[in-house]
Design a protein around this motif. Structure first.
Motif, PDB file in Angstrom:
ATOM      1  N   HIS A 166       0.837  -1.199   0.000  1.00 44.42           N
ATOM      2  CA  HIS A 166       0.000   0.000   0.000  1.00 44.42           C
ATOM      3  C   HIS A 166       0.870   1.247   0.000  1.00 44.42           C
ATOM      4  O   HIS A 166       2.051   1.206   0.349  1.00 44.42           O
ATOM      5  CB  HIS A 166      -0.927   0.010   1.228  1.00 44.42           C
ATOM      6  CG  HIS A 166      -0.185   0.019   2.535  1.00 44.42           C
ATOM      7  ND1 HIS A 166       0.305  -1.133   3.114  1.00 44.42           N
ATOM      8  CD2 HIS A 166       0.166   1.038   3.367  1.00 44.42           C
ATOM      9  CE1 HIS A 166       0.911  -0.845   4.241  1.00 44.42           C
ATOM     10  NE2 HIS A 166       0.856   0.478   4.425  1.00 44.42           N
ATOM     11  N   VAL A 222       5.417   2.631  -2.229  1.00 43.41           N
ATOM     12  CA  VAL A 222       4.567   1.501  -1.839  1.00 43.41           C
ATOM     13  C   VAL A 222       5.382   0.605  -0.905  1.00 43.41           C
ATOM     14  O   VAL A 222       6.550   0.313  -1.174  1.00 43.41           O
ATOM     15  CB  VAL A 222       4.122   0.699  -3.071  1.00 43.41           C
ATOM     16  CG1 VAL A 222       3.319  -0.527  -2.662  1.00 43.41           C
ATOM     17  CG2 VAL A 222       3.317   1.584  -4.012  1.00 43.41           C
ATOM     18  N   GLN A 276       5.285  -2.508   2.616  1.00 42.05           N
ATOM     19  CA  GLN A 276       4.648  -3.449   3.535  1.00 42.05           C
ATOM     20  C   GLN A 276       5.514  -3.504   4.792  1.00 42.05           C
ATOM     21  O   GLN A 276       6.738  -3.464   4.698  1.00 42.05           O
ATOM     22  CB  GLN A 276       4.585  -4.861   2.938  1.00 42.05           C
ATOM     23  CG  GLN A 276       3.784  -5.005   1.669  1.00 42.05           C
ATOM     24  CD  GLN A 276       4.222  -6.232   0.899  1.00 42.05           C
ATOM     25  OE1 GLN A 276       5.082  -6.132   0.044  1.00 42.05           O
ATOM     26  NE2 GLN A 276       3.643  -7.391   1.194  1.00 42.05           N
ATOM     27  N   SER A 309      -5.259   7.144  -0.971  1.00 40.17           N
ATOM     28  CA  SER A 309      -4.192   6.153  -0.908  1.00 40.17           C
ATOM     29  C   SER A 309      -4.663   4.911  -1.665  1.00 40.17           C
ATOM     30  O   SER A 309      -5.833   4.792  -2.034  1.00 40.17           O
ATOM     31  CB  SER A 309      -3.864   5.801   0.543  1.00 40.17           C
ATOM     32  OG  SER A 309      -5.011   5.282   1.187  1.00 40.17           O
ATOM     33  N   HIS A 310      -3.748   3.971  -1.889  1.00 40.32           N
ATOM     34  CA  HIS A 310      -4.078   2.795  -2.686  1.00 40.32           C
ATOM     35  C   HIS A 310      -3.475   1.544  -2.057  1.00 40.32           C
ATOM     36  O   HIS A 310      -2.475   1.618  -1.343  1.00 40.32           O
ATOM     37  CB  HIS A 310      -3.555   2.947  -4.126  1.00 40.32           C
ATOM     38  CG  HIS A 310      -4.027   4.185  -4.810  1.00 40.32           C
ATOM     39  ND1 HIS A 310      -3.294   5.353  -4.800  1.00 40.32           N
ATOM     40  CD2 HIS A 310      -5.165   4.454  -5.496  1.00 40.32           C
ATOM     41  CE1 HIS A 310      -3.963   6.289  -5.465  1.00 40.32           C
ATOM     42  NE2 HIS A 310      -5.087   5.766  -5.891  1.00 40.32           N
ATOM     43  N   ALA A 311      -4.079   0.418  -2.341  1.00 38.07           N
ATOM     44  CA  ALA A 311      -3.564  -0.881  -1.929  1.00 38.07           C
ATOM     45  C   ALA A 311      -3.845  -1.874  -3.043  1.00 38.07           C
ATOM     46  O   ALA A 311      -4.732  -1.656  -3.873  1.00 38.07           O
ATOM     47  CB  ALA A 311      -4.223  -1.339  -0.627  1.00 38.07           C
ATOM     48  N   GLU A 356      -5.649  -4.405  -4.400  1.00 39.28           N
ATOM     49  CA  GLU A 356      -6.984  -4.860  -4.003  1.00 39.28           C
ATOM     50  C   GLU A 356      -7.092  -6.383  -3.952  1.00 39.28           C
ATOM     51  O   GLU A 356      -7.771  -6.942  -3.077  1.00 39.28           O
ATOM     52  CB  GLU A 356      -8.034  -4.300  -4.967  1.00 39.28           C
ATOM     53  CG  GLU A 356      -8.269  -2.799  -4.838  1.00 39.28           C
ATOM     54  CD  GLU A 356      -8.889  -2.425  -3.505  1.00 39.28           C
ATOM     55  OE1 GLU A 356      -9.588  -3.270  -2.904  1.00 39.28           O
ATOM     56  OE2 GLU A 356      -8.671  -1.285  -3.049  1.00 39.28           O
ATOM     57  N   MET A 369      -6.096  -7.744  -0.544  1.00 33.65           N
ATOM     58  CA  MET A 369      -6.707  -7.216   0.671  1.00 33.65           C
ATOM     59  C   MET A 369      -7.190  -8.345   1.586  1.00 33.65           C
ATOM     60  O   MET A 369      -7.710  -9.359   1.107  1.00 33.65           O
ATOM     61  CB  MET A 369      -7.882  -6.309   0.326  1.00 33.65           C
ATOM     62  CG  MET A 369      -7.460  -4.933  -0.171  1.00 33.65           C
ATOM     63  SD  MET A 369      -6.754  -3.912   1.142  1.00 33.65           S
ATOM     64  CE  MET A 369      -8.241  -3.522   2.077  1.00 33.65           C
TER      65      MET A 369
END
Length: 220
Positions: A93, A149, A151, A172-174, A176, A179
């Motif tokens: 993310h 990005v 982790q 923000s983004h991850a 998907e 998830m």
């Protein structure tokens, strides 16, 4: 409610474009606060009596956090992160802001990833390649820009100080498709409420976090 006047009120603005300077200021702030047990204890205690800081203290699918100090006029907030959910840490993310962090207890495997589809917008796991892998332990500190990005696969007892800088993008983004499933998200604050990725901590949850910090001798 504002906290009692302390050296935190003299920290310069972090609403600046130079990430090296953000790192320099944030690192000095984090190191000094990590060594100032009395102030850290005071900030944690004050959260309960400050509606703004209590509302900004949250339970999320990644971890729990307390909002210790807010300085919107200088572009930063200090948080204390704890109670990580290791099984939910695997999702790459980014953030809407630059941030700096320092580990107080525990540790984690930290992976910073390189985007292969540009710096902005949504991404999937296929759009990422590992760039830097480090092992963070107590005393470690680093700063990341909003474009990065990452982790952080945390050990269960990890506690970190965190400086949030001003928002630089809308979302923000991850990845998907990676998830965590909804059954691993935080339980609703009230029966019947929908399950969400992030919600304000209840007073009971705040008390549990404060007790945890005391039991682990991170505050008085």
């Amino acid at each position: 409610m504002r906290t009692a006047t302390t050296w935190l009120d003299r920290v310069p603005s972090l609403d600046i474009p130079d990430l090296r300077e953000v790192h320099r200021i944030s690192r000095a702030l984090l190191d000094q606060l990590a060594d100032d047990r009395d102030l850290l204890t005071l900030l944690v205690s004050e959260v309960l009596h400050d509606p703004e800081r209590l509302a900004a203290s949250r339970v999320t699918l990644l971890l729990n956090r307390l909002s210790l100090y807010q300085a919107p006029d200088r572009g930063f907030e200090i948080r204390l992160n704890m109670n990580p959910r290791p099984d939910n840490q695997l999702v790459p993310h980014d953030h809407c802001y630059a941030f700096a962090t320092r580990i107080l207890a525990g540790g984690y495997l930290h992976v910073v990833r390189r985007r292969t589809n540009g710096w902005d917008g949504p991404f999937t796991g296929a759009d990422l390649e590992p760039a830097i892998v480090t092992v963070e332990r107590p005393g470690s500190a680093y700063t990341l820009d909003h474009t990065m990005v990452h982790q952080a696969v945390m050990e269960p007892d990890t506690v970190t100080l965190f400086v949030r800088c001003p928002r630089r993008k809308k979302l923000s983004h991850a990845a998907e498709e990676l998830m965590p499933p909804k059954e691993t998200w935080p339980a609703p604050a009230e029966p019947g409420d929908p399950t969400v990725e992030s919600r304000p901590a209840t007073v009971e949850e705040y008390t549990q976090m404060r007790t945890y910090l005391m039991q682990h001798r991170l505050i008085n």
